[in-house]
Design a protein around this motif. Structure first.
Motif, short mmCIF file in Angstrom:
data_model
loop_
_atom_site.label_atom_id
_atom_site.label_comp_id
_atom_site.label_asym_id
_atom_site.label_seq_id
_atom_site.Cartn_x
_atom_site.Cartn_y
_atom_site.Cartn_z
N VAL A 1 23.90 22.83 -43.77
CA VAL A 1 23.26 21.83 -42.91
C VAL A 1 24.34 20.93 -42.30
CG1 VAL A 1 21.59 19.93 -42.92
CG2 VAL A 1 21.31 21.84 -44.51
N ARG A 2 24.30 20.75 -40.98
CA ARG A 2 25.32 19.92 -40.33
C ARG A 2 24.72 18.53 -40.07
NH1 ARG A 2 30.23 21.17 -38.75
NH2 ARG A 2 30.14 23.41 -39.03
N ILE A 3 25.27 17.52 -40.76
CA ILE A 3 24.77 16.15 -40.63
C ILE A 3 25.63 15.36 -39.65
CG2 ILE A 3 24.39 13.97 -41.89
CD1 ILE A 3 22.46 16.10 -42.75
N GLY A 4 26.95 15.52 -39.73
CA GLY A 4 27.87 14.76 -38.88
C GLY A 4 28.88 15.69 -38.22
N ARG A 5 30.01 15.09 -37.81
CA ARG A 5 31.00 15.90 -37.09
C ARG A 5 31.96 16.64 -38.02
NH1 ARG A 5 30.15 11.50 -33.67
NH2 ARG A 5 31.57 10.20 -34.86
N GLY A 6 31.94 16.30 -39.33
CA GLY A 6 32.86 16.92 -40.27
C GLY A 6 32.28 18.18 -40.90
#
Ligand code: PLP
Length: 254
Positions: free
Chosen positions: A244-249
């Motif tokens: 799951v991609r939450i932010g840019r990292g």
């Protein structure tokens, strides 16, 4: 409904720590109860700072919840300090539930260590209460007292940690060079649990948290530790296929 008590750090991004652990428990149909051992400052790129929860606050929260509610398993994650291990050890005499400890030392990204003390000291404090400890390779090295980089060393470390602290051990070998293998050491000796290399899997945030919580949820249902470790690894593997991609990292496992 079975219950698991989560004692973990708070990662505000929710990719690791208490929020991630709670989501894992919900997926297993286990009701999460929880205390924060530490508050971290972090985003999807890594950990910037760690602020332990005051010992008296943690002790009061644990005494309140464990005097009131029965729990079927306990998961301990990052401690922050050895003092937190002391508080948990004292509170855990209020339950007979199996306790899984993920002895977190550092996050895979960021400058701030997640444990400022000595993992072996923390293990000495917690040992009488633990059913299982789940170190990765570098944490296994800290607990065993020698560097662990290859499968033979992971096997030796699992045995050494069991002898030293009297607790079952699962050395998580996702970063082993040839192939990923988790190494379990219990009363009956060593069992190797081969894994599967998932492309990009070692860059995903929160895998250790998810694994140890999944094991605690299986133990809450009465599953034996080796089967619990197998089922938990399958759960993490499935989630590594769709992080799951939450932010840019970095993406998170759940
Ligand atoms: N933050 C908290 C609160 C954690 O408990 C952990 C790992 O246990 C991490 C961050 C680091 O997670 P990772 O190394 O998977 O990025």
């Amino acid at each position: 409904m079975r219950r698991v008590l989560l004692c973990s750090g708070l990662d505000p991004s929710g990719g690791a720590g208490l929020l991630a652990d709670a989501r894992v428990a919900e997926r297993f149909g286990v009701r999460p109860l929880g205390v924060a051992t530490a508050l971290t400052v972090q985003d999807s790129a890594g950990v910037r700072a760690v602020h332990p929860v005051p010992a008296e606050v943690l002790a009061a929260q644990l005494a309140a919840i464990l005097s009131d509610a029965e729990v079927d398993a306990v998961k301990i994650g990052m401690l922050g300090t050895d003092e937190t291990a002391r508080v948990l050890a004292s509170a855990l005499s209020l339950t007979r539930a199996p306790v899984v400890w993920d002895p977190v030392q550092r996050a895979s990204a960021g400058a701030a260590p997640l444990h400022a003390g000595d993992l072996a000291t923390a293990a000495d404090l917690l040992r009488d209460h633990l059913a299982l400890v789940t170190p990765n390779l570098s944490e296994a090295g800290a607990l065993a007292g020698f560097p662990v980089a290859a499968l033979a060393e992971a096997r030796r470390a699992a045995g050494a940690i069991r002898d030293r602290f009297g607790v079952d051990v699962l050395v998580t070998g996702g970063h082993l060079p040839v192939a990923p293998v988790d190494v379990f050491c219990g009363a009956a000796g060593i069992v190797e649990l081969p894994g599967e290399r998932i492309p990009g899997g070692t860059d995903v945030h929160g895998t250790g948290c998810a694994l140890s919580t999944a094991i605690a949820c299986e133990l809450a249902g009465g599953i034996d530790p080796v089967d619990a470790a197998r089922r938990a690894a399958a759960f993490v593997r499935d989630h590594l296929l769709a992080p799951v991609r939450i932010g840019r990292g970095r993406p998170s496992v759940i």
